[in-house]
Design an enzyme around this catalytic site. Structure first.
Site, PDB file in Angstrom:
ATOM      1  N   SER A 149       2.590  -7.031  -6.032  1.00 37.29           N
ATOM      2  CA  SER A 149       2.759  -5.585  -6.091  1.00 37.29           C
ATOM      3  C   SER A 149       3.228  -5.150  -7.472  1.00 37.29           C
ATOM      4  O   SER A 149       2.531  -5.347  -8.462  1.00 37.29           O
ATOM      5  CB  SER A 149       3.726  -5.135  -4.990  1.00 37.29           C
ATOM      6  N   ASP A 158      -2.238  -7.733  -4.750  1.00 32.85           N
ATOM      7  CA  ASP A 158      -2.264  -6.299  -4.475  1.00 32.85           C
ATOM      8  C   ASP A 158      -1.355  -5.533  -5.443  1.00 32.85           C
ATOM      9  O   ASP A 158      -0.317  -4.984  -5.062  1.00 32.85           O
ATOM     10  CB  ASP A 158      -1.851  -5.996  -3.032  1.00 32.85           C
ATOM     11  N   HIS A 192      -0.347  -3.881   2.682  1.00 32.56           N
ATOM     12  CA  HIS A 192       0.087  -4.275   1.333  1.00 32.56           C
ATOM     13  C   HIS A 192       0.544  -5.739   1.309  1.00 32.56           C
ATOM     14  O   HIS A 192       0.155  -6.509   0.423  1.00 32.56           O
ATOM     15  CB  HIS A 192       1.215  -3.350   0.899  1.00 32.56           C
TER      16      HIS A 192
END
Length: 457
Positions: A164, A188, A258
């Site tokens: 992330s 991601d 996510h």
């Protein structure tokens, strides 16, 4: 959902042999900084800790000196080094996946695994402060890697794995080092505050000698687009199977898609998933079965997701930026059984419809609906489909198929298939299955026993 996935992955890990028990019990372990909501409410000042794990201490971290990395006896600068970089921590809790990721990485090869613990700085209810801290944390980590290099480490043996917001942090480190880092893996990469960023302001292919990216939540917390030498898009890169679709599911609604990127990467490390990515221009082209042969990668197969994608590094660098797509199930081991289906139709009238296929192995069966669009069936035309099943039944003893036409009130027209061929994509050692000259009615199932295809087919 997230905790169930994590428990399953831990169970798989316990089946593995050869796990070390860490260093001598007399030496205390250095653990990841565990904060709580109070810290997030008050805000945290950036402080970066570097925790070393190796095959000899996979469960017991050793905090490294930023100025003198080699002062830790367990840190062997001649080995490759993988850095694990977490993202935004809105509650301050340690990531549930961090220990498992460390242990699985240590199993891949003899390397140093360093957890970049910047929880003080990432833990803050104000996301914008955490974003601002990524640049400062990147300078801190850059200085450490420069010290490593001065003490004998090689930059091309450094692998940054960022989750992330941590993916962009990794990109900043790579940019600081002029793209000489060996590899960056972005799981991601964060989208908020980065959707309009320039390449210098986010992860991009120039940040390392090889950059691979996995997308699972592009329509929410993840970043849309392509940002590596190869970008994988699980189920199109947005909504993941099994994740909640409504806000009434609570926290899982926000984080499930996510965090699926981490669980897919963990599963690939454990050698239980073997998720194949099919290079393609778009997800719709992939679903239409237009990108299933990987001609550019012959004689090697299509690139797989995860740590082992480096096997395809030279080919991918020669191709430029590559998009690769794959589909998964909702639960472990995530892998679907995929078939290329070729049908030659002879019907006199043009028909449009969706296709339903069921495979039988004795009493067990698995089925799929290929209904993302209506397919065209006309005389002397070959239609190619991608059929993906949640379970792998083998050997296939019977096949049931139906072509569903939208009009269910009118007369049922007959559709004649001169040939149907099913080619296992993930199991090349298995023979292709065929059947010839089948008469079926619209909206009605027809069942047949498949036969080995003729040699010339």
């Amino acid at each position: 959902m997230l905790h169930r996935e994590f428990v399953c992955l831990v169970g798989l890990l316990l089946l593995c042999e050869g796990q070390g028990q860490g260093s001598a019990a007399s030496e205390p372990c250095d653990d990841f900084t565990d904060l709580d909501l109070t810290h997030c409410l008050l805000g945290t000042s950036l402080y970066v800790r570097l925790l070393l794990y190796t095959r000899s201490n996979p469960r017991c971290g050793r905090e490294l000196s930023h100025q003198h990395p080699s002062s830790e006896p367990l840190f062997n600068l001649s080995r490759p080094t993988a850095f694990v970089i977490h993202g935004y921590r809105p509650t301050g809790a340690a990531p549930v996946w961090i220990d498992l990721l460390v242990r699985l990485l240590a199993e891949q090869e003899d390397l140093n695994v360093i957890v970049v613990d910047w929880n003080r700085g990432a833990a803050n209810l104000n996301y914008f402060i955490a974003v601002a801290n990524t640049g400062h944390a990147a300078h801190n980590l850059t200085a450490f890697i420069v010290n490593m290099q001065e003490e004998g480490a090689s930059l091309d043996a450094v692998h940054l794995i960022g989750v992330s917001l941590g993916a962009h942090l990794a990109g900043f480190v790579g940019a600081n080092l002029k793209g000489k880092i060996g590899r960056i893996t972005g799981l991601d990469p964060a989208g908020p505050m980065f959707t309009s960023a320039t390449e210098a302001e986010r992860l991009d292919p120039s940040d390392a000698m090889f950059v691979d990216v996995l997308h699972t939540d592009m329509d929410s917390f993840g970043l849309n687009g392509a940002h590596g030498h190869i970008d994988y898009y699980a189920n199109g890169g947005a909504d993941q199977p099994g994740c909640p679709k409504t806000i009434f599911s609570g926290k899982s609604y926000f984080v499930c898609d996510h965090q699926r990127s981490v669980f897919l990467f963990l599963c690939s490390l454990n050698r239980t998933c073997s998720l194949t990515g099919y290079p393609c221009a778009s997800y719709s082209d992939f679903l239409d079965g237009r990108c299933l042969q990987c001609e550019a990668f012959k004689p090697a197969p299509c690139p797989v997701l995860g740590y082992d994608v480096s096997r395809w590094k030279d080919t991918l660098l020669g191709l430029g930026q590559t998009k690769a797509f794959f589909s998964t199930t909702a639960t472990l081991p995530y892998r679907k059984a995929s078939y290329r289906v070729d049908m030659v139709t002879w019907n006199q009238y043009l028909r449009w419809g969706a296709v339903y296929i069921r495979l039988y192995n004795g009493r067990n069966f698995t089925e799929t609906r290929i209904d993302h669009k209506l397919f065209r069936f006309e005389q002397y035309t070959t239609t190619r489909l991608l059929a993906q099943f949640d379970e792998d039944v083998h050997p296939v003893q019977k096949v049931s198929m139906r072509i569903a036409i939208g009009n269910v009130m009118g007369p049922r027209y007959k559709i004649r298939l001169l040939r149907i061929r099913l080619i296992p994509l993930d199991r090349p050692e298995r023979p292709a299955l065929c059947r010839y000259d089948i008469i079926m009615e619209e909206n009605m199932d027809v069942m047949f026993r498949p036969l080995p295809c003729d040699a010339h087919l």
